[in-house]
Design a protein around this motif. Sequence first.
Motif, mmCIF file in Angstrom:
data_model
loop_
_atom_site.group_PDB
_atom_site.id
_atom_site.type_symbol
_atom_site.label_atom_id
_atom_site.label_comp_id
_atom_site.label_asym_id
_atom_site.label_seq_id
_atom_site.Cartn_x
_atom_site.Cartn_y
_atom_site.Cartn_z
ATOM 1 N N CYS A 1 -5.692 4.637 -8.097
ATOM 2 C CA CYS A 1 -5.626 3.492 -7.175
ATOM 3 C C CYS A 1 -7.014 2.915 -6.878
ATOM 4 O O CYS A 1 -7.125 1.769 -6.432
ATOM 5 C CB CYS A 1 -4.960 3.903 -5.860
ATOM 6 S SG CYS A 1 -3.239 4.398 -6.050
ATOM 7 N N CYS B 1 -7.622 -0.382 -8.354
ATOM 8 C CA CYS B 1 -6.578 -1.396 -8.135
ATOM 9 C C CYS B 1 -7.055 -2.473 -7.154
ATOM 10 O O CYS B 1 -7.501 -2.154 -6.043
ATOM 11 C CB CYS B 1 -5.326 -0.724 -7.597
ATOM 12 S SG CYS B 1 -4.003 -1.887 -7.241
ATOM 13 N N GLN C 1 -5.222 -2.504 -3.602
ATOM 14 C CA GLN C 1 -5.232 -1.350 -2.692
ATOM 15 C C GLN C 1 -5.381 -1.732 -1.210
ATOM 16 O O GLN C 1 -4.705 -1.152 -0.366
ATOM 17 C CB GLN C 1 -6.314 -0.341 -3.073
ATOM 18 C CG GLN C 1 -6.198 0.921 -2.218
ATOM 19 C CD GLN C 1 -7.160 2.016 -2.625
ATOM 20 O OE1 GLN C 1 -7.941 1.856 -3.554
ATOM 21 N NE2 GLN C 1 -7.107 3.131 -1.923
ATOM 22 N N CYS D 1 -1.990 -2.402 0.057
ATOM 23 C CA CYS D 1 -0.917 -1.522 -0.430
ATOM 24 C C CYS D 1 -0.704 -0.348 0.532
ATOM 25 O O CYS D 1 -1.675 0.247 0.999
ATOM 26 C CB CYS D 1 -1.304 -0.975 -1.805
ATOM 27 S SG CYS D 1 -0.079 0.166 -2.468
ATOM 28 N N PRO E 1 4.807 1.344 -2.738
ATOM 29 C CA PRO E 1 3.540 0.950 -3.363
ATOM 30 C C PRO E 1 3.714 -0.394 -4.063
ATOM 31 O O PRO E 1 4.740 -0.626 -4.716
ATOM 32 C CB PRO E 1 3.288 2.075 -4.373
ATOM 33 C CG PRO E 1 4.063 3.237 -3.842
ATOM 34 C CD PRO E 1 5.266 2.670 -3.153
ATOM 35 N N CYS F 1 2.609 -1.733 -6.717
ATOM 36 C CA CYS F 1 2.841 -1.772 -8.164
ATOM 37 C C CYS F 1 4.254 -1.326 -8.529
ATOM 38 O O CYS F 1 4.677 -1.491 -9.681
ATOM 39 C CB CYS F 1 1.800 -0.932 -8.901
ATOM 40 S SG CYS F 1 1.752 0.787 -8.398
ATOM 41 N N PRO G 1 -2.342 0.470 -11.685
ATOM 42 C CA PRO G 1 -3.312 -0.372 -10.970
ATOM 43 C C PRO G 1 -3.176 -1.835 -11.324
ATOM 44 O O PRO G 1 -2.992 -2.197 -12.500
ATOM 45 C CB PRO G 1 -4.658 0.211 -11.422
ATOM 46 C CG PRO G 1 -4.363 1.635 -11.779
ATOM 47 C CD PRO G 1 -2.980 1.617 -12.375
#
Length: 354
Positions: free
Chosen positions: A328, A331, A334, A337, A301, A303, A353
């Motif tokens: 998410c 975010c 996304q 991601c 991911p 983050c 996020p």
Amino acid sequence: MIPLLVPASSDAPARFVTRLVGAGAAGQRESALIERSSDAALFAGENGLFSITTDQPLIGDVVCIDPARRTAERLIRANSPHNTFLITEQCDQLCVMCSQPPKKRHDDRFEEYRQAIRLAPEGAVIGLSGGEPTLHKTALFGLLAEAKADRPDIFFHILSNGQHFEADDIPDIRASAANSLWGIPLYSHHAGTHDAIVAKPGAYDRLFDSLAHCLSGGMRIELRTVLLQANMCQLPELARLIGNHLGFLSQWSIMQLENIGFAKNRFGALYVDHGLDFAPIANAIDVATLFGIRVSLFNMPRCSVPTAYRSYAANSISDWKRKYAPACETCSDQPSCPGFFAWYPDSHMRVTPL
Ligand code: SF4
């Protein structure tokens, strides 16, 4: 998860492959929509009437209808870049973290895959995986050659353990070089560590013999390294080996572990949390990029990756097996991601996020 195998009903005498099209005249090997409800669709084609029970969009998909099992397998989803054919479940390695543990039996589906490739959308990228596809090397190279002649617009991403290439294969490798990229694993600079991870003595040396033949044939290669407790600290040395000896690679993908297959019950003994100690990965990326090697981080991911290295994190998890945490939704990253594998425990999904 997006379902790839859905209930279906057909009176056809045998399995068949067809492309699903909207209402109206269907072409050769196509089936036209007759009726659609919220959770089922009725089609008609060369193999008669058949119904598929799903609320998923189907038009443009290439499916394999199995009347005996009463299933429709979505071999190619028209609007997805994540379509993969399972060439075989046989394999000669027994990797400690294998996500698709091998089986002894081989179900030969080459003819169905050939038909599906002919019906694939323009410019499709199709994955070929296993098991180990090159255990059926003659049929595999035959499929690639036929696809190149019939559908030169199709590109293949093939996963192989790189244990079976010989000098005799160089012409076939060369013939398919323009329309394929091969994902081949190397887990360590140290032969003993690599052999232990794949549970095959001599695998490291055999892999390098293979790579010499692949290089001679002009094969495009994505080298793949799954992160494990056994190899995490060795990544910088592996990066140096790759830079010094494997500079012809198209890409080096460093991949987080998938908690399925053999890895599911061994997760605690295999998994290493890159969020707690990213230093070996950062060091490996720095070394590899100095050598001009293109690096990607898979299954991480965004983050969870330090800001300075976030651009290496690829949107790598296939759409049908990807999920996100509720947080998410807010975010901004996304869309690019990978999120988490669908089978990842919700309780472990720590997100921040962006
Ligand atoms: S918050 Fe969710 S979408 Fe955003 S980077 Fe983290 S895992 Fe990805």
